[in-house]
Write an enzyme that holds these catalytic residues in place. Structure first.
Site, short mmCIF file in Angstrom:
data_model
loop_
_atom_site.label_atom_id
_atom_site.label_comp_id
_atom_site.label_asym_id
_atom_site.label_seq_id
_atom_site.Cartn_x
_atom_site.Cartn_y
_atom_site.Cartn_z
N GLU A 75 -2.61 24.73 46.81
CA GLU A 75 -0.99 24.96 45.98
C GLU A 75 0.54 25.83 47.00
OE1 GLU A 75 2.69 26.18 43.84
OE2 GLU A 75 1.66 27.21 44.93
N ASP B 237 -5.23 29.51 45.79
CA ASP B 237 -5.23 30.67 47.05
C ASP B 237 -3.75 31.32 46.97
OD1 ASP B 237 -2.96 28.31 46.24
OD2 ASP B 237 -2.31 27.92 48.38
#
Length: 451
Positions: free
Chosen positions: A156, A92
């Site tokens: 994250e 991500d």
């Protein structure tokens, strides 16, 4: 780089690495599904899973984590009796921010001036590619000498803790003798560095309400309490005159004893405008690695264009507080919330909501894995000695893994050196660093297997 078979193999794989990173960067995999399609994150997860299967990984799975995102897991068996190493990265990415500020499209990997530009190129899709390069180089030169687990996180950057909670619910899944977190970076290009500390973080949303509805500023301004003005006062109270963070009850005097960061170099790396001073006190390393730091990430208020002459009834802000090792993030959150409530003026109503949190981390640099990495870095960076630095950012998973596996050694390396401009416009990665760190990781796995 000195010639050796592993280095030669990695060098030959770099064109493929560029193609793969371009494919992965093309996914706008921002785990904020109010703004970005969930399908893009799912597509990036499938890409990582397919790449692991192609390398012979077993038990490859898309893990549905409690925050509604997916992490990718795979296991590559090594020789009987070998040690187990967990390799971490995340797929991500941060939002592109102002797309108009990018010289080239943020989700299109573009080579310019010897660097590869694109959102996630360094943080941390490049980390995924680094792990693949290291493993491919070992497979081409005698095989991978350890059992390898790979985990690629899907949220994250959001700090929502999905993988941490999943790991706590499935503690056997990520168990390993050593964990390599590929989400840090060298102190600067060409200087091999492991990150020995991480600041923790908390995210708090603040809302101030003062009126039932907006009022005409000519008719009521001067006596009616302005929620936006109250919020501005609250936010200003979080900093001293010199810009130091001042949260009531939170200590801000710690010192950093390791590698130092020259102020002029920091000004250059941070692109501070001429004549604008740095904030805080102590050394730069004290300020960014050893002390708390508050940042106002956003404010909900009327934009200048289209604003009306109104006293604002309500206003909101999102506040980030970075906390150094030795400070409990949960306690820091309570102190921040109490400070906001205590400093809200005029009796305005204030509410706070914690929306993310991660603990600080301090590594044991005396462990055998660190010597194995130092020897590996010496091969990948001839003539350079491995350095130890802190990092102002947070990787909440580190403390979860340290708590779950107290005997595991945890190392942090990666591609996020200052020129990478992670989280900013025009993020980029140095292909030379990607190549050298892939060699270093491969050599580390060899060294660690033999230790």
């Amino acid at each position: 780089m000195t010639s050796n078979p592993v280095a030669e193999t990695v060098a030959s794989l770099m064109p493929r690495a560029k193609e793969e990173l371009a494919e992965l960067v093309a996914f706008p995999s921002v785990a904020d599904f109010d703004q970005f399609p969930r399908s893009e994150s799912e597509g990036a997860a499938r890409w990582v899973a397919d790449a692991l299967r192609a390398e012979g990984f077993e038990d490859v799975a898309l893990l549905d984590t409690p925050d509604g995102t997916q992490s990718v897991y795979g296991y590559l068996p090594g020789p009987a009796g070998a040690k187990t190493v967990l390799l971490y990265a995340h797929y991500d990415v941060q939002p592109p921010l102002d797309e108009a500020g990018w010289t080239t499209p943020p989700f299109e990997l573009t080579e310019r001036d010897g660097r590869w530009y694109g959102r996630g190129a360094a943080d941390c899709k490049g980390g995924v590619i680094m792990h693949l390069l290291a493993l491919r180089a070992l497979k081409a030169n005698g095989g991978v000498p350890v059992h390898v687990k790979v985990i690629a996180e899907g949220s994250e950057e959001m700090g929502t803790g999905g993988l941490e909670r999943y790991a706590e619910e499935h503690p056997e899944l990520l168990a390993a003798d050593t964990i390599v977190i590929g989400d840090a970076g060298n102190f600067r290009v060409g200087l091999p560095t492991v990150t020995s500390t991480l600041r923790g973080m908390t995210l708090v949303r603040v809302r101030v309400d003062a009126l039932e509805g907006n009022l005409h500023s000519g008719q009521f301004g001067g006596a009616a309490p302005d929620a936006l003005a109250a919020l501005i006062r609250v936010l200003d109270s979080l900093r001293a005159e010199d810009g130091s963070t001042t949260v009531d009850g939170l200590t801000s005097e710690a010192r950093w004893e390791g590698l130092q960061y020259a102020e002029e170099q920091f000004r250059q790396d941070a692109k501070v405008l001429d004549g604008v001073g740095l904030i805080g006190s102590g050394t730069v390393a004290d300020r960014i690695w050893a002390r708390p730091a508050v940042t106002v990430l956003g404010i909900d208020c009327p934009p200048v264009v289209g604003a009306t002459p109104s006293v604002q009834a309500s206003a909101r802000a999102l506040i980030s507080l970075r906390v150094p090792p030795g400070v409990d993030a949960a306690e820091a959150t309570k102190l921040l919330q109490a400070h906001v409530e205590a400093h809200t003026p005029w009796g305005a109503r204030v509410s706070t909501e914690q929306i993310g949190q991660g603990q600080a981390f301090r590594a044991d640099t005396s462990s055998p894995a660190y010597q194995a990495m130092a020897d590996a870095m010496a091969v990948a960076y001839p003539g350079q000695e491995m350095q130890y630095a802190g990092q102002g950012g947070s990787i909440p998973l580190c403390n979860t893994l340290a708590a779950l596996y107290p005997r595991a050694e945890i190392l942090l390396i990666g591609l996020s050196e200052p020129e990478a401009q992670i989280h900013a416009v025009n993020e980029s990665v140095s292909p030379q660093e990607l190549e050298r760190l892939s060699v270093a990781e491969a050599e580390f796995l060899r060294n660690y297997a033999a230790s």
